[in-house]
Scaffold this active site. Structure first.
Site, PDB file in Angstrom:
ATOM      1  N   ASP A  16      48.946  72.751  43.167  1.00 54.18           N
ATOM      2  CA  ASP A  16      49.289  73.894  44.030  1.00 54.18           C
ATOM      3  C   ASP A  16      48.735  73.733  45.430  1.00 54.18           C
ATOM      4  O   ASP A  16      49.279  74.254  46.394  1.00 54.18           O
ATOM      5  CB  ASP A  16      48.795  75.196  43.407  1.00 54.18           C
ATOM      6  N   ALA A  55      54.516  75.512  42.881  1.00 63.31           N
ATOM      7  CA  ALA A  55      54.241  75.468  44.320  1.00 63.31           C
ATOM      8  C   ALA A  55      55.446  75.081  45.195  1.00 63.31           C
ATOM      9  O   ALA A  55      55.804  75.832  46.119  1.00 63.31           O
ATOM     10  CB  ALA A  55      53.060  74.533  44.570  1.00 63.31           C
ATOM     11  N   ARG A 103      51.712  85.017  46.930  1.00 63.23           N
ATOM     12  CA  ARG A 103      50.805  84.230  46.077  1.00 63.23           C
ATOM     13  C   ARG A 103      49.914  83.379  46.984  1.00 63.23           C
ATOM     14  O   ARG A 103      50.430  82.639  47.823  1.00 63.23           O
ATOM     15  CB  ARG A 103      51.590  83.359  45.088  1.00 63.23           C
TER      16      ARG A 103
HETATM   17  O1  MRU Z   1      51.513  80.000  38.261  1.00 67.25           O
HETATM   18  P1  MRU Z   1      52.529  78.929  38.426  1.00 67.25           P
HETATM   19  O2  MRU Z   1      53.470  78.801  37.264  1.00 67.25           O
HETATM   20  O3  MRU Z   1      53.256  79.033  39.743  1.00 67.25           O
HETATM   21  O4  MRU Z   1      51.683  77.576  38.481  1.00 67.25           O
HETATM   22  C1  MRU Z   1      52.356  76.375  38.615  1.00 67.25           C
HETATM   23  C2  MRU Z   1      51.468  75.199  38.594  1.00 67.25           C
HETATM   24  O5  MRU Z   1      50.268  75.304  38.509  1.00 67.25           O
HETATM   25  C3  MRU Z   1      52.118  73.867  38.791  1.00 67.25           C
HETATM   26  O6  MRU Z   1      51.451  72.873  38.082  1.00 67.25           O
HETATM   27  C4  MRU Z   1      52.104  73.513  40.284  1.00 67.25           C
HETATM   28  O7  MRU Z   1      52.619  74.553  41.041  1.00 67.25           O
HETATM   29  C5  MRU Z   1      52.854  72.273  40.566  1.00 67.25           C
HETATM   30  S1  MRU Z   1      54.568  72.472  40.317  1.00 67.25           S
HETATM   31  C6  MRU Z   1      55.385  71.106  40.827  1.00 67.25           C
END
Ligand code: MRU
Length: 346
Positions: A237, A48, A89
């Site tokens: 996220d 995120a 996204r």
């Molecule tokens: O699909 P992704 O790899 O973008 O998902 C990432 C996550 O779910 C993380 O845990 C979240 O973004 C926190 S990152 C500091």
């Protein structure tokens, strides 16, 4: 830090291609906002906070690409770019947050002339990047107090330097505990289907010489039952106003397992991940990704051709399963509604 997730260098934007890790450390150059949008969508950059910072640089590129002569045409153009970046996204609110912050800067400086607007956008994106790293270090400083010497910690997905502008959120807390001299061991959920745990988190922990063991997602419960896990910590996220947390698919299962075994389950996230406009988790949009991420591994089919599959990228953990939320402005505990709101007046 021993790698850079992203870098703005001499008018170009570079991203470490996370799809290639851990086998290759390869940087891709994005020279248009459309390329940044595609890189976010295709998971060249993910996590995120990282996609928020990348989108901010996408806005810098959109401003650079603009051939508008009038301020209003310029603004119209970068608003369009912002809309397309946000669409890349839908779950991580940091994307929206960063684009809105960049648009506000453009609007505020619009009558100072376009060269100055472009410069202020570049500076703002750099500021967002620096602030993200600072926030992570602060979360680390605060959050590591929850970790005791000798603890074994479970984490899910990747909430490390790769998922941010640097240092990491949940992994930042783990790093800070290790840097404080605590002897810790991390169990890393592999995180099907995209394998952020095995490919990215294990890679980061090893680079930082933090002892870790890779497990498949379905092993966590058995380890908890054997008393082998003292604490779990993940990133987020999007955090709703009531403290419900959207994070990588599988987080909900980890939280429920922790609850059943009386193990504290923590979330670490910067305030840019908190969305007070979403009252509860049910309002958070959940991204559905291509099912090929489930039925294939590196292009090779691992399920019957044509099988129906489901690939939601995130799930929502109700706030009652979360022991505390660690932010750069403090550690928030129940009742979350009040605590999260108060963070914004500090
Ligand atoms: O699909 P992704 O790899 O973008 O998902 C990432 C996550 O779910 C993380 O845990 C979240 O973004 C926190 S990152 C500091």
């Amino acid at each position: 830090m021993n790698f850079k997730t992203m870098e703005w260098k001499k008018g170009s934007f570079f991203l470490l291609d996370q799809r290639k890790l851990p086998l290759r450390e390869l940087y891709v150059n994005c020279s248009t906002y459309q390329e940044v949008g595609r890189a976010i969508q295709k998971m060249v950059v993910r996590g995120a906070p990282a996609i928020g910072v990348a989108a901010a640089f996408g806005m810098v590129l959109a401003a650079k690409q603009s051939i508008a002569r009038s301020p209003s045409a310029f603004l119209q153009g970068i608003r369009k770019a912002g809309r397309s970046l946000i669409k890349a996204r839908p779950t991580a609110v940091n994307l929206l947050w960063a684009v809105e912050r960049m648009l506000q800067v453009a609007e505020k400086n619009l009558d100072r002339g376009l060269p100055l607007v472009r410069k202020s956008l570049r500076e703002e994106a750099q500021r967002i990047l620096r602030e993200d790293i600072q926030a992570n270090r602060e979360m680390g400083r605060l959050g590591q107090t929850l970790i005791q010497d000798g603890f074994t910690i479970l984490t899910h997905c990747n909430a490390g330097g790769l998922a941010t502008a640097g240092y990491g959120t949940a992994l930042g807390v783990i790093r800070a505990a290790s840097q404080a001299g605590k002897r810790i061991h991390v169990f890393v959920d592999e995180t099907r289907p995209f394998l952020q745990g095995s490919r990215l988190t294990a890679w980061e922990l090893m680079k930082n010489r933090i002892p870790c063991t890779l497990i498949t997602d379905n092993m966590a419960g058995a380890l908890m039952a054997q008393g082998k896990i003292h604490l779990a910590i993940v990133g987020a996220d999007r955090i709703a106003a009531n403290g419900d947390v959207a994070n990588k698919i599988g987080t909900y299962s980890v939280a429920r397992l922790c609850h059943a075994h009386r193990i504290p389950f923590y979330v670490a996230a910067p305030i840019s991940t908190i969305d007070l406009k979403s009252k509860e988790g049910a309002e958070i949009p959940i991204e559905q990704r291509p099912t090929a991420e489930i039925t294939t591994i590196q292009g090779r089919l691992i399920a019957p051709q044509g099988v129906k599959a489901l690939n939601p990228a995130f799930d929502v953990t109700p706030h009652r399963f979360i022991r505390a939320i660690i932010t750069e402005r403090g550690i928030v505990r129940k009742p979350y509604k009040r605590g999260l709101k108060a963070l914004f007046s500090r």
